[in-house]
Motif scaffolding. Structure first.
Motif, PDB file in Angstrom:
ATOM      1  N   PRO A 110       0.830  -1.211   0.000  1.00  0.00           N
ATOM      2  CA  PRO A 110       0.000   0.000   0.000  1.00  0.00           C
ATOM      3  C   PRO A 110       0.863   1.260   0.000  1.00  0.00           C
ATOM      4  O   PRO A 110       2.033   1.240   0.358  1.00  0.00           O
ATOM      5  CB  PRO A 110      -0.779  -0.116   1.310  1.00  0.00           C
ATOM      6  N   ASN A 111       0.253   2.347  -0.427  1.00  0.00           N
ATOM      7  CA  ASN A 111       0.909   3.642  -0.295  1.00  0.00           C
ATOM      8  C   ASN A 111      -0.026   4.554   0.487  1.00  0.00           C
ATOM      9  O   ASN A 111      -1.090   4.148   0.922  1.00  0.00           O
ATOM     10  CB  ASN A 111       1.275   4.212  -1.669  1.00  0.00           C
ATOM     11  N   TYR A 112       0.361   5.764   0.686  1.00  0.00           N
ATOM     12  CA  TYR A 112      -0.418   6.669   1.520  1.00  0.00           C
ATOM     13  C   TYR A 112      -1.394   7.510   0.707  1.00  0.00           C
ATOM     14  O   TYR A 112      -1.554   8.685   0.950  1.00  0.00           O
ATOM     15  CB  TYR A 112       0.524   7.575   2.316  1.00  0.00           C
ATOM     16  N   LEU A 113      -2.044   6.942  -0.257  1.00  0.00           N
ATOM     17  CA  LEU A 113      -2.992   7.676  -1.078  1.00  0.00           C
ATOM     18  C   LEU A 113      -4.392   7.111  -0.878  1.00  0.00           C
ATOM     19  O   LEU A 113      -4.569   5.929  -0.665  1.00  0.00           O
ATOM     20  CB  LEU A 113      -2.605   7.594  -2.558  1.00  0.00           C
ATOM     21  N   GLU A 114      -5.385   8.000  -0.956  1.00  0.00           N
ATOM     22  CA  GLU A 114      -6.767   7.529  -0.907  1.00  0.00           C
ATOM     23  C   GLU A 114      -7.020   6.679  -2.134  1.00  0.00           C
ATOM     24  O   GLU A 114      -6.485   6.997  -3.194  1.00  0.00           O
ATOM     25  CB  GLU A 114      -7.736   8.716  -0.930  1.00  0.00           C
ATOM     26  N   PRO A 115      -7.811   5.705  -2.063  1.00  0.00           N
ATOM     27  CA  PRO A 115      -8.539   5.167  -0.927  1.00  0.00           C
ATOM     28  C   PRO A 115      -7.771   4.056  -0.224  1.00  0.00           C
ATOM     29  O   PRO A 115      -8.357   3.314   0.540  1.00  0.00           O
ATOM     30  CB  PRO A 115      -9.803   4.611  -1.560  1.00  0.00           C
ATOM     31  N   MET A 116      -6.449   3.928  -0.482  1.00  0.00           N
ATOM     32  CA  MET A 116      -5.684   2.872   0.166  1.00  0.00           C
ATOM     33  C   MET A 116      -5.550   3.191   1.656  1.00  0.00           C
ATOM     34  O   MET A 116      -6.512   3.131   2.375  1.00  0.00           O
ATOM     35  CB  MET A 116      -4.288   2.728  -0.437  1.00  0.00           C
ATOM     36  N   ILE A 117      -4.368   3.556   2.067  1.00  0.00           N
ATOM     37  CA  ILE A 117      -4.138   3.911   3.459  1.00  0.00           C
ATOM     38  C   ILE A 117      -3.944   5.416   3.527  1.00  0.00           C
ATOM     39  O   ILE A 117      -3.203   5.984   2.739  1.00  0.00           O
ATOM     40  CB  ILE A 117      -2.871   3.204   3.989  1.00  0.00           C
ATOM     41  N   PHE A 118      -4.626   6.056   4.443  1.00  0.00           N
ATOM     42  CA  PHE A 118      -4.456   7.494   4.610  1.00  0.00           C
ATOM     43  C   PHE A 118      -4.782   7.861   6.044  1.00  0.00           C
ATOM     44  O   PHE A 118      -5.341   7.081   6.794  1.00  0.00           O
ATOM     45  CB  PHE A 118      -5.344   8.259   3.621  1.00  0.00           C
ATOM     46  N   LYS A 119      -4.368   9.053   6.401  1.00  0.00           N
ATOM     47  CA  LYS A 119      -4.653   9.561   7.744  1.00  0.00           C
ATOM     48  C   LYS A 119      -5.443  10.848   7.620  1.00  0.00           C
ATOM     49  O   LYS A 119      -5.389  11.543   6.618  1.00  0.00           O
ATOM     50  CB  LYS A 119      -3.339   9.857   8.483  1.00  0.00           C
ATOM     51  N   ARG A 120      -6.153  11.175   8.687  1.00  0.00           N
ATOM     52  CA  ARG A 120      -6.884  12.438   8.753  1.00  0.00           C
ATOM     53  C   ARG A 120      -6.277  13.283   9.864  1.00  0.00           C
ATOM     54  O   ARG A 120      -5.795  12.769  10.862  1.00  0.00           O
ATOM     55  CB  ARG A 120      -8.359  12.195   9.021  1.00  0.00           C
ATOM     56  N   ASP A 125      -9.727  16.287   7.823  1.00  0.00           N
ATOM     57  CA  ASP A 125      -9.281  16.327   6.423  1.00  0.00           C
ATOM     58  C   ASP A 125      -8.179  15.289   6.194  1.00  0.00           C
ATOM     59  O   ASP A 125      -7.384  14.992   7.084  1.00  0.00           O
ATOM     60  CB  ASP A 125      -8.748  17.719   6.072  1.00  0.00           C
ATOM     61  N   VAL A 126      -8.120  14.755   4.961  1.00  0.00           N
ATOM     62  CA  VAL A 126      -7.098  13.779   4.611  1.00  0.00           C
ATOM     63  C   VAL A 126      -5.750  14.485   4.534  1.00  0.00           C
ATOM     64  O   VAL A 126      -5.616  15.532   3.907  1.00  0.00           O
ATOM     65  CB  VAL A 126      -7.420  13.097   3.263  1.00  0.00           C
ATOM     66  N   ILE A 127      -4.749  13.898   5.187  1.00  0.00           N
ATOM     67  CA  ILE A 127      -3.393  14.440   5.125  1.00  0.00           C
ATOM     68  C   ILE A 127      -2.761  13.918   3.843  1.00  0.00           C
ATOM     69  O   ILE A 127      -2.659  12.711   3.637  1.00  0.00           O
ATOM     70  CB  ILE A 127      -2.571  13.997   6.350  1.00  0.00           C
ATOM     71  N   SER A 128      -2.358  14.836   2.955  1.00  0.00           N
ATOM     72  CA  SER A 128      -1.821  14.414   1.662  1.00  0.00           C
ATOM     73  C   SER A 128      -0.304  14.599   1.563  1.00  0.00           C
ATOM     74  O   SER A 128       0.300  14.104   0.630  1.00  0.00           O
ATOM     75  CB  SER A 128      -2.500  15.184   0.534  1.00  0.00           C
ATOM     76  N   GLU A 129       0.299  15.289   2.486  1.00  0.00           N
ATOM     77  CA  GLU A 129       1.740  15.501   2.465  1.00  0.00           C
ATOM     78  C   GLU A 129       2.360  14.877   3.715  1.00  0.00           C
ATOM     79  O   GLU A 129       1.810  15.001   4.796  1.00  0.00           O
ATOM     80  CB  GLU A 129       2.057  16.993   2.461  1.00  0.00           C
TER      81      GLU A 129
END
Length: 134
Positions: A110-120, A125-129
């Motif tokens: 997995p990587n840290y991109l939606e809709p895989m694994i992500f944090k808020r 809000d989704v953390i993108s950086e």
């Protein structure tokens, strides 16, 4: 020279000539068993040790790191079936079938991109950086 398998081989093992070296030196490749249904066909394939950098740079030949010599032995040896107008299919098939007892394993990274694994963040809000939150 002693291989990891315990076989003794001459110092020019795999060098200077394309031939089925395994047929002579690999204990699994006992020629008296050649008529048996489970005889590994890779035993009959010619190969030789090659200069991996030159092979990859100058040709489309596939090269493989030799597992006969332990990684910590200081002998980083590469071989090629292609350089000997042969094929590694039987070799790869033999060891793929033996790995994990023939069980096929599928994995995804997995990587840290939606809709895989992500944090808020605290606001939802989704953390993108990447930052201290990771």
């Amino acid at each position: 020279l002693t291989l990891r398998s315990g076989s003794c081989v001459p110092l020019d093992y795999g060098s200077n000539i394309c031939q089925p070296h395994d047929l002579v030196y690999d204990p699994i490749c006992d020629i008296s068993l050649a008529t048996q249904p489970n005889f590994p066909l890779y035993c009959l394939q010619s190969w030789c040790y090659v200069d991996a950098d030159a092979c990859v740079r100058d040709t489309d030949n596939a090269v493989y790191r030799s597992s006969y010599f332990p990684v910590d032995s200081g002998m980083d040896m590469f071989y090629s079936y292609d350089a000997c107008n042969s094929t590694a299919e039987e070799w790869l098939g033999f060891y793929e079938g033996d790995t994990l007892g023939g069980i096929k394993l599928k994995a995804s990274i997995p990587n840290y991109l939606e809709p895989m694994i992500f944090k808020r963040d605290g606001e939802g809000d989704v953390i993108s950086e990447p930052g201290p939150e990771y």
